[in-house]
Design a protein around this motif. Structure first.
Motif, PDB file in Angstrom:
ATOM      1  N   SER A 102       1.067  -2.662  -9.931  1.00 30.64           N
ATOM      2  CA  SER A 102       1.417  -2.036  -9.272  1.00 30.64           C
ATOM      3  C   SER A 102       2.854  -1.132  -9.820  1.00 30.64           C
ATOM      4  O   SER A 102       3.281  -0.741 -10.912  1.00 30.64           O
TER       5      SER A 102
ATOM      6  N   ASP B 273       7.196   3.599  -6.764  1.00 26.90           N
ATOM      7  CA  ASP B 273       6.660   3.512  -5.608  1.00 26.90           C
ATOM      8  C   ASP B 273       7.330   4.391  -4.315  1.00 26.90           C
ATOM      9  O   ASP B 273       6.385   5.616  -4.296  1.00 26.90           O
ATOM     10  N   ALA B 274       8.537   4.363  -4.558  1.00 29.55           N
ATOM     11  CA  ALA B 274       8.488   6.257  -3.726  1.00 29.55           C
ATOM     12  C   ALA B 274       8.204   7.517  -4.856  1.00 29.55           C
ATOM     13  O   ALA B 274       7.228   7.966  -3.209  1.00 29.55           O
TER      14      ALA B 274
ATOM     15  N   ARG C 128       4.728   7.042  -3.366  1.00 26.58           N
ATOM     16  CA  ARG C 128       4.242   6.893  -2.025  1.00 26.58           C
ATOM     17  C   ARG C 128       4.817   8.409  -1.283  1.00 26.58           C
ATOM     18  O   ARG C 128       3.866   9.277  -0.306  1.00 26.58           O
ATOM     19  N   SER C 129       5.691   9.002  -1.899  1.00 27.47           N
ATOM     20  CA  SER C 129       6.192  10.606  -1.393  1.00 27.47           C
ATOM     21  C   SER C 129       4.442  11.437  -2.043  1.00 27.47           C
ATOM     22  O   SER C 129       4.994  12.807  -1.843  1.00 27.47           O
TER      23      SER C 129
ATOM     24  N   SER D  89      -3.050  -1.874  -0.768  1.00 25.65           N
ATOM     25  CA  SER D  89      -2.613  -1.130   0.070  1.00 25.65           C
ATOM     26  C   SER D  89      -1.860   0.440  -0.930  1.00 25.65           C
ATOM     27  O   SER D  89      -1.592   1.225  -0.655  1.00 25.65           O
ATOM     28  N   LEU D  90      -1.985  -0.068  -2.237  1.00 23.62           N
ATOM     29  CA  LEU D  90      -1.342   0.797  -3.106  1.00 23.62           C
ATOM     30  C   LEU D  90      -2.831   1.712  -3.274  1.00 23.62           C
ATOM     31  O   LEU D  90      -2.596   2.756  -3.343  1.00 23.62           O
TER      32      LEU D  90
ATOM     33  N   THR E 283      -2.788   4.034  -1.211  1.00 24.69           N
ATOM     34  CA  THR E 283      -1.661   5.820  -0.353  1.00 24.69           C
ATOM     35  C   THR E 283      -1.564   6.191  -1.608  1.00 24.69           C
ATOM     36  O   THR E 283      -1.900   7.470  -1.838  1.00 24.69           O
TER      37      THR E 283
ATOM     38  N   ARG F 116      -4.584   8.724  -0.606  1.00 23.44           N
ATOM     39  CA  ARG F 116      -4.128  10.328   0.126  1.00 23.44           C
ATOM     40  C   ARG F 116      -4.249  11.478  -0.404  1.00 23.44           C
ATOM     41  O   ARG F 116      -3.908  12.675   0.161  1.00 23.44           O
TER      42      ARG F 116
END
Length: 493
Positions: free
Chosen positions: A230, A287-288, A291-292, A375-376, A379, A382
């Motif tokens: 992760s 992780d931020a 996500r961005s 979920s990862l 992300t 995308r």
């Protein structure tokens, strides 16, 4: 004739090749290394990629390796980095440990490269657990690395930050130094520096995600593999506070005191290890960044094992129903008990299996497995081409040691023996494989090396399905709906 022979020998050293009857040689920027060959694979072991991080270099960014004259023997693994004894290997107190290994098919020429980062919670493990010969036999060059661990690799402290503007990521900086070494030297081993895949499992997966997020890793690889990983990190202020507590426990108020301590004292320090964000190496939490979408949009292969949590739940073998329910209510609430009820028929393993399922599905251990992994994957999808897998062979041999009668399932790290034949955690596993498991190993090696060569493991990219890895040639895509139902993701969110 003698002069001709000498000229031929010099040419072989300079080009990084050797006659079939001779030991393989390669010329690095630091000097010439001599390896060994077996079963069509050349092995160069224990090559220094940085200076020994000892004395004043303890808790500093890795320095360039020291050059040597003549030919350096590279037929044995280098020292393991300091760590306590664990299922990942014996105790080590040797700080001179920044070595890597290169394995290639004999006659390699401009082949894709796989750089592997071992797991172990950033606290233990080493490159010598991972024999890359299976992967190398499929026309890739494999590089496995050591990096500083535990207090040596991830101690943050205000005094260290004052020295260099950051602290806590020394092991991660080691990994970046190894990647730079690969870019500068791998052509001499028949590898293509423009075709590098970085990958790792568990803490190696955490590290791989961090490399995607780190400015210092840009351009050092073209794709990545995350196995049971992760994207966690600890903010620098919290990490410095943790490090100050560790220093106080060792009787030290400043960095000079810490550097004067013998390695054994530091190995015994009771400290966790984490990647540290808010530093030049990791300006933002990984992780931020993910996500961005502010990371290199390289192809990714990412997945986890069906029963990740069973590895971490062994300590609950023998727990009673009352103890199980108390554990759930202490960590969750009654809705989790309703989802994972105590069955009418139970045995000494019931609590461990239930807790293992909760840990897996919720991803409560470092975000590894289950719904967190799903979920990862969503992300990443995308922003870049992402291939998802689940290791789903649940009846194979477990890692050692395990409680007698405990069924490992597809627990954390169970997939490693299928890719790395020497991965042992204490006891070799691959020799115990049955015919169906040997087939699974061959299949996984083919999938992984296909991704390393072409950026495609051989199944459709996510979204739509995850590839379920099963023994005996039974691997098959499963729908996202099925994966979600297996791990109760509607419940966990």
């Amino acid at each position: 004739m003698k002069l001709v022979s000498l000229l031929v020998a010099f040419f072989l050293l300079a080009t990084g090749t050797a006659a079939a009857s001779e030991s393989p040689h390669a010329r690095t920027q630091s000097g010439v290394v001599r390896g060994s060959s077996a079963n069509g694979v050349d092995n160069f072991l224990g090559i220094p990629y940085a200076a020994p991080p000892v004395g004043d270099l303890r808790w500093r960014a890795p320095a360039p390796p020291v050059s040597w004259s003549g030919v350096r023997d590279a037929t044995e693994y280098g020292n393991r980095c300091p760590a306590q004894a664990s299922t990942n290997g014996p105790r080590s107190e040797t700080e001179d440990c920044l070595f890597l290994n290169v394995q290639r098919p004999t006659g390699a020429k401009k082949l894709p490269v796989y750089v592997w980062i071992h797991g172990g919670g950033l606290q233990n493990g080493s490159s010598n657990q991972h024999d890359g010969s299976l992967l190398a036999s499929q026309d890739v060059v494999v590089v496995t690395i050591n990096y500083r661990l535990g207090v040596f690799g991830f101690l943050a402290h205000p005094g260290l930050t004052a020295e260099a503007g950051q602290s806590g990521n020394y092991g991660f900086l080691d990994q970046q130094a190894a990647l730079r070494w690969v870019r500068q030297n791998i052509a001499a081993f028949g590898g293509d520096p423009g075709q590098v895949t970085v990958g790792g499992e568990s803490a190696g997966g955490f590290s791989t995600c961090a490399h995607l997020a780190s400015p210092g890793s840009r351009g050092l690889f073209r794709q990545a593999i995350i196995q049971s990983g992760s994207c966690p990190s600890t903010p620098l202020p919290q990490a410095e506070q943790n490090g100050t507590t560790v220093a106080s426990s060792l009787g030290c108020a400043d960095v000079a005191c810490l550097r004067a301590l013998p390695a054994a004292r530091l190995v015994d320090a009771n400290a966790t290890a984490s990647l540290v964000s808010g530093t030049p190496a990791l300006p933002q939490p990984p992780d931020a960044v993910i996500r961005s979408g502010a990371f290199p949009h390289v192809p990714l292969l990412i997945g986890a094992n069906r029963d990740e949590g069973r590895t971490f739940a062994q300590g609950f073998v023998g727990s009673t129903r009352e103890q199980y329910e108390a554990w759930v209510l202490a960590n969750y609430d009654s809705s989790v008990l309703a989802r994972y009820p105590w069955p009418a028929r139970s045995d000494q393993f019931t609590a461990a299996y239930l807790i293992g399922a909760i840990m897996t599905d919720s991803g409560s251990v470092g975000g590894i497995g289950g719904c967190s992994e799903r979920s990862l994957v969503q992300t990443f999808t995308r922003y870049t081409r992402t291939y998802s897998y689940e290791f789903d062979h649940r009846t194979g041999p477990g890692l050692s040691p395990t409680p007698a009668g405990y069924v490992w399932g597809a627990g954390h790290a169970a997939e490693l023996a299928y890719l790395w034949p020497s991965f042992d955690n204490g006891t070799p596993i691959a020799p115990t494989f049955n015919a169906a498991e040997r087939r699974l190993s061959r299949d996984m090696v083919r999938y992984w090396t296909s991704f390393i060569r072409w950026g495609n493991p051989g199944w459709p990219a996510f979204p739509g399905s995850t590839f379920s890895l099963r023994a005996g040639g039974a691997s098959v895509p499963i729908s996202d709906r099925q994966l979600s139902a297996e791990h109760q993701c509607e419940f966990w969110g």
